[in-house]
Design a protein around this motif. Structure first.
Motif, mmCIF file in Angstrom:
data_model
loop_
_atom_site.group_PDB
_atom_site.id
_atom_site.type_symbol
_atom_site.label_atom_id
_atom_site.label_comp_id
_atom_site.label_asym_id
_atom_site.label_seq_id
_atom_site.Cartn_x
_atom_site.Cartn_y
_atom_site.Cartn_z
ATOM 1 N N ALA A 35 0.815 -1.223 0.000
ATOM 2 C CA ALA A 35 0.000 0.000 0.000
ATOM 3 C C ALA A 35 0.844 1.266 0.000
ATOM 4 C CB ALA A 35 -0.930 0.004 1.206
ATOM 5 N N GLY A 36 2.161 1.124 0.208
ATOM 6 C CA GLY A 36 3.044 2.286 0.167
ATOM 7 C C GLY A 36 3.335 2.927 1.501
ATOM 8 N N ASP A 37 3.088 2.224 2.622
ATOM 9 C CA ASP A 37 3.379 2.808 3.940
ATOM 10 C C ASP A 37 4.848 3.178 4.097
ATOM 11 O OD1 ASP A 37 0.752 2.346 4.558
ATOM 12 O OD2 ASP A 37 1.128 0.759 6.028
ATOM 13 N N GLN A 38 5.722 2.501 3.362
ATOM 14 C CA GLN A 38 7.162 2.732 3.488
ATOM 15 C C GLN A 38 7.596 4.093 2.953
ATOM 16 O OE1 GLN A 38 5.591 0.699 1.443
ATOM 17 N NE2 GLN A 38 6.820 0.047 -0.306
ATOM 18 N N PHE A 39 6.705 4.795 2.264
ATOM 19 C CA PHE A 39 7.043 6.103 1.709
ATOM 20 C C PHE A 39 6.517 7.251 2.566
ATOM 21 C CE2 PHE A 39 6.417 3.251 -2.061
ATOM 22 C CZ PHE A 39 7.772 3.025 -2.289
ATOM 23 N N LYS A 40 5.837 6.936 3.657
ATOM 24 C CA LYS A 40 5.290 7.981 4.512
ATOM 25 C C LYS A 40 6.409 8.688 5.271
ATOM 26 C CE LYS A 40 0.755 5.802 5.034
ATOM 27 N NZ LYS A 40 -0.236 5.195 5.963
ATOM 28 N N PRO A 41 6.288 9.991 5.472
ATOM 29 C CA PRO A 41 7.362 10.763 6.108
ATOM 30 C C PRO A 41 7.811 10.220 7.461
ATOM 31 C CG PRO A 41 5.774 12.241 5.121
ATOM 32 C CD PRO A 41 5.191 10.860 5.006
ATOM 33 N N ASP A 42 6.880 9.773 8.290
ATOM 34 C CA ASP A 42 7.256 9.280 9.610
ATOM 35 C C ASP A 42 8.154 8.040 9.510
ATOM 36 O OD1 ASP A 42 5.802 11.287 10.749
ATOM 37 O OD2 ASP A 42 4.134 10.018 11.408
ATOM 38 N N PHE A 43 7.873 7.179 8.535
ATOM 39 C CA PHE A 43 8.712 5.999 8.368
ATOM 40 C C PHE A 43 10.050 6.372 7.743
ATOM 41 C CE2 PHE A 43 10.155 2.195 5.998
ATOM 42 C CZ PHE A 43 10.354 1.359 7.100
ATOM 43 N N LEU A 44 10.042 7.261 6.758
ATOM 44 C CA LEU A 44 11.289 7.679 6.129
ATOM 45 C C LEU A 44 12.225 8.369 7.115
ATOM 46 C CD1 LEU A 44 9.955 9.028 2.718
ATOM 47 C CD2 LEU A 44 11.298 6.950 3.087
ATOM 48 N N ALA A 45 11.660 8.943 8.159
ATOM 49 C CA ALA A 45 12.494 9.601 9.169
ATOM 50 C C ALA A 45 13.394 8.604 9.891
ATOM 51 C CB ALA A 45 11.609 10.344 10.172
ATOM 52 N N ILE A 46 12.967 7.339 9.986
ATOM 53 C CA ILE A 46 13.800 6.331 10.647
ATOM 54 C C ILE A 46 14.387 5.336 9.655
ATOM 55 C CG2 ILE A 46 12.644 6.525 12.878
ATOM 56 C CD1 ILE A 46 11.098 3.984 12.185
ATOM 57 N N SER A 47 13.848 5.293 8.442
ATOM 58 C CA SER A 47 14.365 4.389 7.418
ATOM 59 C C SER A 47 14.434 5.142 6.093
ATOM 60 C CB SER A 47 13.477 3.148 7.288
ATOM 61 O OG SER A 47 14.027 2.234 6.360
ATOM 62 N N ASN A 49 15.924 4.797 3.410
ATOM 63 C CA ASN A 49 15.958 4.001 2.176
ATOM 64 C C ASN A 49 14.605 3.353 1.882
ATOM 65 O OD1 ASN A 49 17.335 2.989 -0.107
ATOM 66 N ND2 ASN A 49 17.735 1.044 0.916
ATOM 67 N N ASN A 50 13.572 3.745 2.601
ATOM 68 C CA ASN A 50 12.185 3.260 2.489
ATOM 69 C C ASN A 50 12.061 1.736 2.457
ATOM 70 O OD1 ASN A 50 12.577 4.338 -0.748
ATOM 71 N ND2 ASN A 50 11.663 2.320 -0.555
ATOM 72 N N LYS A 51 12.887 1.060 3.277
ATOM 73 C CA LYS A 51 12.820 -0.396 3.369
ATOM 74 C C LYS A 51 12.548 -0.806 4.806
ATOM 75 C CE LYS A 51 14.253 -0.870 -0.935
ATOM 76 N NZ LYS A 51 13.357 -1.313 -2.008
ATOM 77 N N ILE A 52 11.800 -1.917 4.934
ATOM 78 C CA ILE A 52 11.633 -2.504 6.260
ATOM 79 C C ILE A 52 12.714 -3.563 6.438
ATOM 80 C CG2 ILE A 52 9.154 -2.105 6.285
ATOM 81 C CD1 ILE A 52 10.315 -5.634 5.947
ATOM 82 N N PRO A 53 13.042 -3.881 7.698
ATOM 83 C CA PRO A 53 12.517 -3.353 8.954
ATOM 84 C C PRO A 53 13.324 -2.158 9.448
ATOM 85 C CG PRO A 53 13.978 -5.170 9.418
ATOM 86 C CD PRO A 53 13.948 -5.028 7.916
#
Length: 230
Positions: A35-47, A49-53
């Protein structure tokens, strides 16, 4: 408390298993990569490279919160935090790290490409399928030879090298692997599969995993959305 931002993929399961093995308290936040959650600003702030985990540990090395991305770095951090699964002497630690790098630089990328071209690619490209399937088989052979000699990847003890590699081999069928060719790797795989912490770890977020074969997921993961500048 450690906050884990993840989903039920091999790289996610590395960290889920490690947290279970370490017995550390953690809280999971599902990142829906289709769904693209990895591109949200809050996640990009800690990752970035937009990758989990990714993780945020409220009790970092200096008593202050620390965030980390890249699964291999997270495993090293957690192993250092609890003083387990990395080796005791410098020699043991460097040996473990070289096999961790084997997973990070070889097993993950090559098996990932095998998955992509065998399963997810919209067109079947014979050259790509053969190239990555053959490389996958070669890597299984390296694992088979190593664990026959030493029991585990980095020696006689179970380490983060095993924790990192195991989840990628769970999809052996999709990778075109016949276990009869790799009996020692199969013994190693089955032994790790029986560990209670591993069994708990691979169930983390598993009920939320969805097939990534619809057009929206393909575009998000493999199309313009993935490659957009951020």
């Amino acid at each position: 408390m450690i906050d884990v931002y993840s989903t039920a993929t091999p790289n996610g399961h590395k960290v889920h298993i490690m947290l279970e093995e370490c017995g550390l308290p953690y809280r999971v936040h599902h990142i829906d990569i289709g769904a693209g959650d990895q591109f949200k600003p809050d996640f990009l702030a800690i990752s970035p490279n937009n990758k989990i985990p990714a993780i945020v540990d409220a009790d970092g090395p200096d008593g202050k919160p620390i965030s980390l991305f890249e699964s291999g770095a997270i495993l090293v951090y957690l192993a250092s935090k609890v003083g387990k699964f990395l080796g005791n002497s410098d020699r043991e630690k460097f040996n473990t790290l070289q096999w961790l790098m084997f997973q990070m630089g070889g097993v993950g990328p090559m098996l990932g490409q095998a998955h992509h071209f065998r399963i997810y690619a919209p067109e079947k490209i014979e050259y790509a399928i053969n190239r990555y399937t053959n490389e996958t088989r070669r890597l299984y052979g390296v694992i088979d030879k190593q664990v026959k000699k030493s029991g585990y990847l980095a020696g006689e003890e179970y380490t983060i090298a095993d924790i990192a590699t195991f989840p990628w081999l769970r999809s052996w069928k999709n990778q075109g692997i016949d276990w009869t060719e790799f009996p020692d790797a199969k013994r190693w795989f089955d032994e790790i599969s029986e560990r209670p912490a591993v069994q708990r770890g691979v169930e983390v977020l598993a009920n939320l995993r969805k097939p990534l074969l619809d057009d929206k997921s393909r575009e998000t993961l493999f199309g313009g959305t993935q490659y957009a500048k951020r």
